[in-house]
Design an enzyme around this catalytic site. Sequence first.
Site, mmCIF file in Angstrom:
data_model
loop_
_atom_site.group_PDB
_atom_site.id
_atom_site.type_symbol
_atom_site.label_atom_id
_atom_site.label_comp_id
_atom_site.label_asym_id
_atom_site.label_seq_id
_atom_site.Cartn_x
_atom_site.Cartn_y
_atom_site.Cartn_z
ATOM 1 N N GLY A 146 0.873 -0.984 0.669
ATOM 2 C CA GLY A 146 0.159 0.498 -0.229
ATOM 3 C C GLY A 146 0.701 0.961 0.342
ATOM 4 O O GLY A 146 1.820 1.133 0.662
ATOM 5 N N THR B 184 -6.611 -6.705 -1.557
ATOM 6 C CA THR B 184 -6.133 -7.655 -0.718
ATOM 7 C C THR B 184 -5.210 -9.188 -1.309
ATOM 8 O O THR B 184 -5.001 -9.138 -1.282
ATOM 9 C CB THR B 184 -6.306 -7.885 0.527
ATOM 10 O OG1 THR B 184 -7.608 -8.004 0.830
ATOM 11 C CG2 THR B 184 -6.121 -6.071 1.127
ATOM 12 N N HIS C 129 35.531 18.546 33.495
ATOM 13 C CA HIS C 129 34.706 19.293 32.930
ATOM 14 C C HIS C 129 35.407 20.099 31.839
ATOM 15 O O HIS C 129 36.794 20.169 31.094
ATOM 16 C CB HIS C 129 34.811 20.878 34.111
ATOM 17 C CG HIS C 129 35.522 20.568 34.942
ATOM 18 N ND1 HIS C 129 35.797 20.531 36.448
ATOM 19 C CD2 HIS C 129 36.870 20.326 34.783
ATOM 20 C CE1 HIS C 129 36.892 20.913 37.182
ATOM 21 N NE2 HIS C 129 37.519 20.436 35.936
ATOM 22 N N TYR D 126 37.756 19.258 24.995
ATOM 23 C CA TYR D 126 37.172 18.052 23.441
ATOM 24 C C TYR D 126 37.994 17.454 23.374
ATOM 25 O O TYR D 126 39.052 17.989 23.631
ATOM 26 C CB TYR D 126 36.771 19.380 22.648
ATOM 27 C CG TYR D 126 36.789 18.944 20.937
ATOM 28 C CD1 TYR D 126 35.879 18.121 20.788
ATOM 29 C CD2 TYR D 126 37.806 18.869 20.669
ATOM 30 C CE1 TYR D 126 35.545 17.595 19.822
ATOM 31 C CE2 TYR D 126 37.628 18.213 18.765
ATOM 32 C CZ TYR D 126 36.532 17.419 18.492
ATOM 33 O OH TYR D 126 36.789 17.216 17.582
ATOM 34 N N ASN E 77 41.916 19.104 16.447
ATOM 35 C CA ASN E 77 42.211 18.065 15.601
ATOM 36 C C ASN E 77 41.946 18.142 13.870
ATOM 37 O O ASN E 77 42.636 17.579 13.062
ATOM 38 C CB ASN E 77 41.390 17.257 15.713
ATOM 39 C CG ASN E 77 39.751 17.459 16.077
ATOM 40 O OD1 ASN E 77 39.779 18.483 16.576
ATOM 41 N ND2 ASN E 77 38.919 16.469 15.273
ATOM 42 N N ALA F 280 49.853 23.411 33.122
ATOM 43 C CA ALA F 280 48.504 24.452 32.394
ATOM 44 C C ALA F 280 49.143 26.284 31.117
ATOM 45 O O ALA F 280 49.848 26.513 31.455
ATOM 46 C CB ALA F 280 47.750 25.253 33.854
ATOM 47 N N ARG G 220 54.399 28.505 27.212
ATOM 48 C CA ARG G 220 53.304 29.833 27.276
ATOM 49 C C ARG G 220 54.280 30.763 27.664
ATOM 50 O O ARG G 220 55.476 30.719 27.615
ATOM 51 C CB ARG G 220 52.551 29.313 27.669
ATOM 52 C CG ARG G 220 52.988 29.554 29.483
ATOM 53 C CD ARG G 220 52.080 28.757 30.945
ATOM 54 N NE ARG G 220 53.080 28.812 31.971
ATOM 55 C CZ ARG G 220 52.885 27.785 32.936
ATOM 56 N NH1 ARG G 220 51.807 27.351 32.952
ATOM 57 N NH2 ARG G 220 53.642 28.147 34.252
#
Length: 459
Positions: free
Chosen positions: A12, A79, A363, A366, A386, A423, A440
Amino acid sequence: MSNRFAVILAAGKGTRMKSKLYKVLHPVCGKPMVQHVVDQVSQLGLQKLVTVVGHGAEMVQEQLGNVSEFALQAEQLGTAHAVDQAASVLANEEGTTLVICGDTPLITAETMEALLQQHKEAGAMATVLTAYIEEPAGYGRIVRNENGHVEKIVEHKDANEKELAIKEINTGTYCFDNKALFASLSKVSNDNVQGEYYLPDVIEILKNEGHIVSAYQTEQFDETLGVNDRVALSQAEIIMKNRINRKNMVNGVTIIDPSNTYISADAIIGSDTVLHPGTIIEGNTVIGSDCEIGPHTVIRDSEIGDRTTIRQSTVHDSKLGTEVSVGPFAHIRPDSVIGDEVRVGNFVEIKKTVFGNRSKASHLSYIGDAQVGEDVNLGCGSITVNYDGKNKFKTVIGNGVFIGCNSNLVAPVTVEDGAYVAAGSTITENVPSKALSVARARQVNKEDYVDQLLNKKKS
Protein backbone atom coordinates in the site's frame (compact mmCIF):
# COMPACT_ATOMS: atom_id res chain seq x y z
CA MET A 1 3.36 -30.18 12.02
CA SER A 2 2.36 -29.24 8.46
CA ASN A 3 4.38 -26.76 6.49
CA ARG A 4 3.82 -23.15 7.43
CA PHE A 5 4.10 -20.15 5.15
CA ALA A 6 3.35 -16.46 5.57
CA VAL A 7 2.46 -13.61 3.25
CA ILE A 8 2.96 -10.06 4.51
CA LEU A 9 0.99 -7.42 2.63
CA ALA A 10 3.20 -4.35 2.33
CA ALA A 11 2.33 -2.83 -1.03
CA GLY A 12 0.00 0.00 0.00
CA LYS A 13 1.08 3.54 -0.77
CA GLY A 14 -0.05 4.95 2.57
CA THR A 15 -1.53 8.16 1.18
CA ARG A 16 -3.03 9.14 4.52
CA MET A 17 0.42 9.23 6.10
CA LYS A 18 1.20 12.24 3.90
CA SER A 19 4.86 11.28 3.88
CA LYS A 20 7.78 10.71 1.53
CA LEU A 21 8.60 7.62 3.58
CA TYR A 22 6.93 4.39 2.51
CA LYS A 23 4.18 3.57 5.02
CA VAL A 24 5.39 0.26 6.43
CA LEU A 25 8.85 1.76 6.99
CA HIS A 26 7.60 4.33 9.48
CA PRO A 27 9.20 3.42 12.81
CA VAL A 28 7.43 2.38 15.98
CA CYS A 29 9.77 2.55 18.97
CA GLY A 30 12.72 2.83 16.63
CA LYS A 31 11.91 -0.12 14.35
CA PRO A 32 10.03 -0.01 11.00
CA MET A 33 6.49 -1.36 11.27
CA VAL A 34 7.07 -4.13 8.76
CA GLN A 35 10.20 -5.23 10.64
CA HIS A 36 8.10 -5.67 13.79
CA VAL A 37 5.77 -7.95 11.82
CA VAL A 38 8.62 -9.93 10.26
CA ASP A 39 10.32 -10.40 13.63
CA GLN A 40 7.12 -11.87 15.09
CA VAL A 41 6.13 -14.16 12.19
CA SER A 42 9.70 -15.44 12.03
CA GLN A 43 9.08 -17.11 15.40
CA LEU A 44 6.39 -19.40 13.92
CA GLY A 45 8.64 -21.97 12.28
CA LEU A 46 7.94 -20.90 8.71
CA GLN A 47 9.19 -22.73 5.65
CA LYS A 48 8.73 -19.65 3.46
CA LEU A 49 7.99 -15.97 4.03
CA VAL A 50 6.85 -13.74 1.16
CA THR A 51 6.46 -9.98 1.47
CA VAL A 52 4.28 -8.35 -1.19
CA VAL A 53 5.70 -4.95 -2.07
CA GLY A 54 4.62 -2.14 -4.35
CA HIS A 55 5.42 1.49 -3.70
CA GLY A 56 8.90 1.80 -2.25
CA ALA A 57 9.70 -1.84 -3.03
CA GLU A 58 13.46 -1.36 -3.06
CA MET A 59 13.45 0.31 0.36
CA VAL A 60 11.43 -2.51 1.90
CA GLN A 61 13.70 -5.13 0.34
CA GLU A 62 16.75 -3.31 1.67
CA GLN A 63 15.23 -3.19 5.16
CA LEU A 64 14.25 -6.87 5.31
CA GLY A 65 17.19 -8.30 3.38
CA ASN A 66 17.26 -12.05 2.83
CA VAL A 67 14.85 -12.84 5.68
CA SER A 68 11.97 -12.75 3.18
CA GLU A 69 11.25 -13.48 -0.44
CA PHE A 70 9.43 -10.73 -2.31
CA ALA A 71 6.56 -10.42 -4.77
CA LEU A 72 5.70 -7.21 -6.61
CA GLN A 73 2.18 -5.81 -6.78
CA ALA A 74 2.74 -3.18 -9.45
CA GLU A 75 -0.87 -1.98 -9.36
CA GLN A 76 -2.83 -1.95 -6.12
CA LEU A 77 -6.11 -3.72 -6.96
CA GLY A 78 -7.00 -5.03 -3.52
CA THR A 79 -5.84 -7.48 -0.88
CA ALA A 80 -6.83 -10.62 -2.80
CA HIS A 81 -4.89 -9.37 -5.80
CA ALA A 82 -1.92 -8.66 -3.51
CA VAL A 83 -1.86 -12.20 -2.10
CA ASP A 84 -2.13 -13.61 -5.63
CA GLN A 85 1.21 -11.98 -6.47
CA ALA A 86 2.83 -14.57 -4.18
CA ALA A 87 1.49 -17.43 -6.32
CA SER A 88 4.78 -17.94 -8.14
CA VAL A 89 6.42 -18.76 -4.81
CA LEU A 90 3.64 -20.52 -2.89
CA ALA A 91 0.82 -21.75 -5.17
CA ASN A 92 2.08 -25.34 -5.44
CA GLU A 93 3.00 -25.77 -1.78
CA GLU A 94 1.17 -28.02 0.69
CA GLY A 95 0.53 -26.50 4.10
CA THR A 96 -0.95 -23.55 5.95
CA THR A 97 -0.44 -19.92 4.95
CA LEU A 98 -0.74 -16.99 7.32
CA VAL A 99 -1.69 -13.67 5.72
CA ILE A 100 -1.02 -10.48 7.67
CA CYS A 101 -0.68 -6.78 6.92
CA GLY A 102 2.70 -5.08 7.19
CA ASP A 103 1.18 -2.08 8.97
CA THR A 104 0.18 -4.02 12.12
CA PRO A 105 3.33 -3.62 14.22
CA LEU A 106 1.71 -4.66 17.52
CA ILE A 107 0.79 -8.22 16.54
CA THR A 108 2.57 -10.89 18.57
CA ALA A 109 3.81 -14.36 17.72
CA GLU A 110 1.66 -15.73 20.57
CA THR A 111 -1.57 -14.45 19.00
CA MET A 112 -0.62 -15.73 15.55
CA GLU A 113 0.30 -19.12 17.02
CA ALA A 114 -3.11 -19.29 18.70
CA LEU A 115 -4.74 -18.50 15.35
CA LEU A 116 -2.79 -21.29 13.65
CA GLN A 117 -3.70 -23.76 16.40
CA GLN A 118 -7.40 -22.88 16.12
CA HIS A 119 -7.16 -23.41 12.36
CA LYS A 120 -5.59 -26.84 12.83
CA GLU A 121 -7.96 -28.02 15.56
CA ALA A 122 -11.03 -26.94 13.59
CA GLY A 123 -9.84 -28.73 10.46
CA ALA A 124 -10.59 -25.49 8.64
CA MET A 125 -9.76 -24.33 5.15
CA ALA A 126 -9.71 -20.74 6.42
CA THR A 127 -9.53 -19.10 9.84
CA VAL A 128 -9.86 -15.40 10.48
CA LEU A 129 -8.52 -13.46 13.45
CA THR A 130 -11.38 -11.40 14.87
CA ALA A 131 -11.93 -8.98 17.73
CA TYR A 132 -14.96 -7.53 19.49
CA ILE A 133 -15.12 -3.75 19.84
CA GLU A 134 -17.84 -1.32 20.87
CA GLU A 135 -17.19 1.14 18.04
CA PRO A 136 -16.44 -0.92 14.91
CA ALA A 137 -16.76 1.88 12.35
CA GLY A 138 -14.42 1.38 9.41
CA TYR A 139 -13.81 -2.32 10.02
CA GLY A 140 -15.09 -5.30 8.07
CA ARG A 141 -17.80 -7.21 9.98
CA ILE A 142 -17.85 -10.93 10.76
CA VAL A 143 -21.23 -12.34 9.69
CA ARG A 144 -22.16 -15.60 11.46
CA ASN A 145 -25.09 -17.94 10.88
CA GLU A 146 -27.63 -19.09 13.46
CA ASN A 147 -25.18 -21.75 14.66
CA GLY A 148 -22.47 -19.18 15.29
CA HIS A 149 -20.32 -20.28 12.37
CA VAL A 150 -18.61 -17.72 10.14
CA GLU A 151 -20.58 -17.16 6.93
CA LYS A 152 -18.70 -14.25 5.38
CA ILE A 153 -16.87 -10.99 5.98
CA VAL A 154 -18.48 -7.76 4.81
CA GLU A 155 -16.42 -4.63 4.30
CA HIS A 156 -17.74 -1.56 6.11
CA LYS A 157 -18.48 0.33 2.89
CA ASP A 158 -20.48 -2.62 1.52
CA ALA A 159 -22.38 -3.50 4.72
CA ASN A 160 -26.13 -3.05 5.15
CA GLU A 161 -27.74 -1.60 8.27
CA LYS A 162 -28.02 -4.97 10.01
CA GLU A 163 -24.41 -5.84 9.26
CA LEU A 164 -23.18 -2.45 10.45
CA ALA A 165 -24.64 -3.25 13.88
CA ILE A 166 -22.26 -6.22 14.25
CA LYS A 167 -19.42 -5.54 16.69
CA GLU A 168 -17.18 -8.48 15.84
CA ILE A 169 -14.67 -7.22 13.31
CA ASN A 170 -12.13 -8.61 10.87
CA THR A 171 -8.60 -7.72 11.96
CA GLY A 172 -7.09 -8.42 8.53
CA THR A 173 -5.09 -11.45 9.68
CA TYR A 174 -5.97 -14.92 8.37
CA CYS A 175 -4.67 -18.41 7.84
CA PHE A 176 -5.66 -20.66 4.96
CA ASP A 177 -5.02 -24.05 3.55
CA ASN A 178 -2.42 -22.91 1.04
CA LYS A 179 -3.75 -24.68 -2.07
CA ALA A 180 -7.36 -23.76 -1.25
CA LEU A 181 -6.29 -20.13 -0.91
CA PHE A 182 -4.65 -19.83 -4.30
CA ALA A 183 -7.40 -21.85 -6.00
CA SER A 184 -10.00 -19.43 -4.60
CA LEU A 185 -8.23 -16.20 -5.48
CA SER A 186 -9.15 -16.51 -9.16
CA LYS A 187 -12.83 -16.64 -8.15
CA VAL A 188 -12.80 -13.32 -6.30
CA SER A 189 -14.80 -10.55 -8.00
CA ASN A 190 -14.28 -6.80 -7.82
CA ASP A 191 -18.02 -6.10 -7.86
CA ASN A 192 -18.06 -3.80 -4.84
CA VAL A 193 -18.04 -0.11 -3.95
CA GLN A 194 -14.25 0.12 -4.14
CA GLY A 195 -13.91 -1.94 -7.31
CA GLU A 196 -11.21 -4.01 -5.63
CA TYR A 197 -10.49 -7.71 -5.15
CA TYR A 198 -11.05 -8.32 -1.44
CA LEU A 199 -9.25 -11.15 0.34
CA PRO A 200 -12.17 -11.60 2.80
CA ASP A 201 -14.29 -12.77 -0.15
CA VAL A 202 -12.22 -15.97 -0.12
CA ILE A 203 -13.91 -16.80 3.20
CA GLU A 204 -17.37 -16.74 1.61
CA ILE A 205 -16.15 -18.68 -1.45
CA LEU A 206 -14.75 -21.48 0.70
CA LYS A 207 -17.86 -21.52 2.89
CA ASN A 208 -20.14 -21.81 -0.13
CA GLU A 209 -18.06 -24.73 -1.39
CA GLY A 210 -18.78 -26.58 1.83
CA HIS A 211 -15.42 -26.10 3.53
CA ILE A 212 -15.02 -25.38 7.23
CA VAL A 213 -14.33 -21.72 8.00
CA SER A 214 -13.25 -20.90 11.54
CA ALA A 215 -12.51 -17.80 13.61
CA TYR A 216 -10.24 -17.04 16.52
CA GLN A 217 -11.34 -14.04 18.59
CA THR A 218 -8.47 -12.28 20.31
CA GLU A 219 -8.95 -10.35 23.53
CA GLN A 220 -5.88 -8.26 22.69
CA PHE A 221 -7.50 -5.80 20.29
CA ASP A 222 -4.51 -3.45 20.56
CA GLU A 223 -2.42 -6.03 18.72
CA THR A 224 -4.61 -5.72 15.65
CA LEU A 225 -4.24 -1.96 15.23
CA GLY A 226 -3.55 -1.09 11.61
CA VAL A 227 -1.54 2.09 11.09
CA ASN A 228 -2.92 4.19 8.25
CA ASP A 229 -2.19 7.73 9.44
CA ARG A 230 -0.06 9.66 11.92
CA VAL A 231 -2.74 9.45 14.61
CA ALA A 232 -2.70 5.66 14.52
CA LEU A 233 1.11 5.76 14.37
CA SER A 234 1.22 7.70 17.63
CA GLN A 235 -1.24 5.25 19.20
CA ALA A 236 0.94 2.32 18.16
CA GLU A 237 4.00 4.10 19.56
CA ILE A 238 2.35 4.55 22.95
CA ILE A 239 1.13 0.95 23.13
CA MET A 240 4.51 -0.44 22.07
CA LYS A 241 6.35 1.89 24.47
CA ASN A 242 4.22 0.70 27.38
CA ARG A 243 4.73 -2.92 26.36
CA ILE A 244 8.52 -2.49 26.18
CA ASN A 245 8.68 -0.60 29.48
CA ARG A 246 6.58 -3.22 31.23
CA LYS A 247 8.76 -6.03 29.89
CA ASN A 248 11.88 -4.30 31.20
CA MET A 249 10.36 -3.64 34.61
CA VAL A 250 9.24 -7.27 34.89
CA ASN A 251 12.84 -8.23 34.08
CA GLY A 252 14.24 -6.16 36.95
CA VAL A 253 14.77 -2.68 35.50
CA THR A 254 13.54 0.27 37.58
CA ILE A 255 11.80 2.92 35.50
CA ILE A 256 10.96 5.90 37.70
CA ASP A 257 8.40 7.40 35.30
CA PRO A 258 7.37 4.97 32.52
CA SER A 259 5.23 7.61 30.83
CA ASN A 260 8.35 9.74 30.28
CA THR A 261 10.86 7.01 29.36
CA TYR A 262 11.41 5.74 25.82
CA ILE A 263 13.18 2.46 25.06
CA SER A 264 13.66 1.07 21.56
CA ALA A 265 12.29 -2.34 20.66
CA ASP A 266 15.80 -3.77 20.22
CA ALA A 267 17.43 -2.36 23.36
CA ILE A 268 18.64 -4.73 26.10
CA ILE A 269 18.91 -3.51 29.71
CA GLY A 270 20.36 -5.40 32.67
CA SER A 271 18.70 -5.93 36.03
CA ASP A 272 18.84 -3.34 38.81
CA THR A 273 19.52 -0.56 36.34
CA VAL A 274 17.56 2.61 37.10
CA LEU A 275 16.13 4.81 34.35
CA HIS A 276 15.19 8.35 35.38
CA PRO A 277 12.57 10.51 33.62
CA GLY A 278 13.42 11.86 30.20
CA THR A 279 15.65 8.91 29.30
CA ILE A 280 15.60 7.90 25.62
CA ILE A 281 17.31 4.66 24.62
CA GLU A 282 17.46 4.15 20.86
CA GLY A 283 18.54 1.51 18.38
CA ASN A 284 20.52 -1.60 19.30
CA THR A 285 21.69 -0.29 22.66
CA VAL A 286 22.87 -2.71 25.35
CA ILE A 287 23.03 -1.46 28.94
CA GLY A 288 24.51 -3.56 31.73
CA SER A 289 23.32 -4.19 35.27
CA ASP A 290 23.30 -1.76 38.20
CA CYS A 291 23.55 1.32 35.98
CA GLU A 292 21.92 4.68 36.58
CA ILE A 293 20.72 6.49 33.47
CA GLY A 294 19.22 9.97 33.32
CA PRO A 295 17.42 12.13 33.86
CA HIS A 296 17.25 13.64 30.36
CA THR A 297 19.74 11.33 28.69
CA VAL A 298 19.86 9.97 25.13
CA ILE A 299 21.74 6.77 24.32
CA ARG A 300 21.77 5.46 20.75
CA ASP A 301 23.29 2.25 19.35
CA SER A 302 25.78 2.01 22.20
CA GLU A 303 27.08 -0.54 24.69
CA ILE A 304 27.16 0.50 28.34
CA GLY A 305 29.00 -1.59 30.95
CA ASP A 306 27.82 -2.54 34.42
CA ARG A 307 27.59 0.03 37.24
CA THR A 308 27.91 2.99 34.91
CA THR A 309 26.20 6.33 35.56
CA ILE A 310 25.12 8.69 32.76
CA ARG A 311 23.37 11.92 33.74
CA GLN A 312 21.84 14.52 31.41
CA SER A 313 24.12 13.48 28.56
CA THR A 314 24.15 12.03 25.05
CA VAL A 315 25.97 8.88 23.93
CA HIS A 316 25.92 7.82 20.27
CA ASP A 317 27.42 4.72 18.61
CA SER A 318 30.01 4.19 21.33
CA LYS A 319 31.14 1.66 23.89
CA LEU A 320 31.51 2.46 27.59
CA GLY A 321 33.15 0.17 30.14
CA THR A 322 32.18 -0.64 33.70
CA GLU A 323 31.89 1.92 36.52
CA VAL A 324 32.08 4.87 34.16
CA SER A 325 30.68 8.25 35.21
CA VAL A 326 29.34 10.52 32.47
CA GLY A 327 27.86 13.99 32.80
CA PRO A 328 26.04 16.04 33.48
CA PHE A 329 25.90 17.64 30.02
CA ALA A 330 28.54 15.48 28.35
CA HIS A 331 28.45 14.37 24.72
CA ILE A 332 30.08 11.13 23.63
CA ARG A 333 29.99 11.05 19.84
CA PRO A 334 30.24 8.06 17.47
CA ASP A 335 33.13 5.60 17.40
CA SER A 336 34.35 6.31 20.91
CA VAL A 337 35.54 3.55 23.24
CA ILE A 338 35.59 4.49 26.91
CA GLY A 339 37.44 2.22 29.34
CA ASP A 340 36.57 1.16 32.88
CA GLU A 341 36.34 3.56 35.85
CA VAL A 342 36.54 6.60 33.59
CA ARG A 343 35.18 10.03 34.45
CA VAL A 344 33.70 12.14 31.62
CA GLY A 345 32.45 15.24 33.39
CA ASN A 346 30.23 18.20 32.67
CA PHE A 347 30.51 19.89 29.27
CA VAL A 348 33.03 17.37 27.95
CA GLU A 349 32.77 16.24 24.33
CA ILE A 350 34.52 13.08 23.14
CA LYS A 351 34.56 12.05 19.50
CA LYS A 352 36.12 9.02 17.78
CA THR A 353 38.46 8.46 20.70
CA VAL A 354 39.80 5.54 22.69
CA PHE A 355 39.82 6.66 26.33
CA GLY A 356 41.81 4.41 28.68
CA ASN A 357 40.91 2.89 32.03
CA ARG A 358 40.76 5.23 35.06
CA SER A 359 41.39 8.32 32.95
CA LYS A 360 39.32 11.43 33.46
CA ALA A 361 38.27 14.64 31.78
CA SER A 362 36.20 16.25 34.47
CA HIS A 363 34.99 19.41 32.79
CA LEU A 364 34.95 21.73 29.78
CA SER A 365 37.08 19.72 27.35
CA TYR A 366 37.01 18.53 23.74
CA ILE A 367 38.79 15.27 22.93
CA GLY A 368 38.49 14.29 19.27
CA ASP A 369 40.32 11.78 17.06
CA ALA A 370 42.50 10.80 19.98
CA GLN A 371 44.01 7.84 21.76
CA VAL A 372 44.14 8.46 25.49
CA GLY A 373 46.01 6.00 27.70
CA GLU A 374 45.27 4.79 31.20
CA ASP A 375 45.38 6.93 34.37
CA VAL A 376 45.41 10.18 32.40
CA ASN A 377 44.16 13.45 33.87
CA LEU A 378 42.89 16.05 31.41
CA GLY A 379 42.48 19.37 33.20
CA CYS A 380 39.65 21.81 32.69
CA GLY A 381 39.71 23.28 29.20
CA SER A 382 41.89 20.60 27.60
CA ILE A 383 41.46 20.64 23.82
CA THR A 384 42.74 18.36 21.08
CA VAL A 385 43.13 20.60 18.05
CA ASN A 386 42.35 17.95 15.43
CA TYR A 387 41.23 19.88 12.34
CA ASP A 388 43.17 22.22 10.06
CA GLY A 389 40.20 23.20 7.94
CA LYS A 390 40.68 20.30 5.54
CA ASN A 391 41.92 17.18 7.33
CA LYS A 392 41.53 15.55 10.73
CA PHE A 393 44.64 14.54 12.70
CA LYS A 394 45.24 12.23 15.64
CA THR A 395 46.43 13.03 19.14
CA VAL A 396 48.12 10.27 21.17
CA ILE A 397 48.34 10.63 24.95
CA GLY A 398 50.26 7.93 26.81
CA ASN A 399 49.62 6.32 30.18
CA GLY A 400 49.85 8.40 33.35
CA VAL A 401 49.95 11.74 31.53
CA PHE A 402 48.84 14.94 33.27
CA ILE A 403 47.47 17.71 31.05
CA GLY A 404 47.12 21.04 32.83
CA CYS A 405 44.10 23.30 32.53
CA ASN A 406 43.47 25.32 29.39
CA SER A 407 45.93 23.38 27.23
CA ASN A 408 45.77 22.89 23.47
CA LEU A 409 47.27 19.79 21.86
CA VAL A 410 47.72 20.61 18.17
CA ALA A 411 47.52 17.34 16.23
CA PRO A 412 49.24 15.36 14.96
CA VAL A 413 51.06 15.18 18.27
CA THR A 414 52.09 12.61 20.89
CA VAL A 415 52.46 13.09 24.63
CA GLU A 416 54.40 10.07 25.87
CA ASP A 417 53.89 8.07 29.07
CA GLY A 418 54.19 9.94 32.36
CA ALA A 419 54.68 13.38 30.80
CA TYR A 420 53.25 16.60 32.23
CA VAL A 421 51.89 19.52 30.22
CA ALA A 422 51.80 22.80 32.08
CA ALA A 423 48.54 24.72 32.32
CA GLY A 424 47.92 27.19 29.53
CA SER A 425 50.26 25.46 27.07
CA THR A 426 49.77 25.07 23.34
CA ILE A 427 51.63 21.89 22.40
CA THR A 428 52.74 21.62 18.78
CA GLU A 429 55.57 19.08 19.14
CA ASN A 430 55.82 15.65 20.72
CA VAL A 431 56.44 15.55 24.48
CA PRO A 432 58.95 12.90 25.68
CA SER A 433 58.15 10.44 28.45
CA LYS A 434 58.20 11.98 31.96
CA ALA A 435 59.08 15.42 30.62
CA LEU A 436 57.40 18.64 31.66
CA SER A 437 56.33 20.66 28.64
CA VAL A 438 55.71 24.38 29.06
CA ALA A 439 54.53 26.19 25.95
CA ARG A 440 53.27 29.62 26.98
CA ALA A 441 54.56 33.17 27.26
CA ARG A 442 56.62 33.83 30.39
CA GLN A 443 54.84 35.90 33.02
CA VAL A 444 56.16 39.45 33.49
CA ASN A 445 55.24 41.52 36.59
CA LYS A 446 55.65 45.29 36.22
CA GLU A 447 55.96 46.82 39.68
CA ASP A 448 53.86 49.97 40.42
CA TYR A 449 52.51 49.92 36.87
CA VAL A 450 48.90 50.54 37.89
CA ASP A 451 49.70 53.69 39.90
CA GLN A 452 51.79 55.07 37.06
CA LEU A 453 48.98 54.37 34.59
CA LEU A 454 46.32 56.03 36.73
CA ASN A 455 48.49 59.11 37.38
CA LYS A 456 49.14 59.42 33.69
CA LYS A 457 45.41 59.39 32.97
CA LYS A 458 44.78 62.15 35.53
CA SER A 459 47.32 64.43 33.91
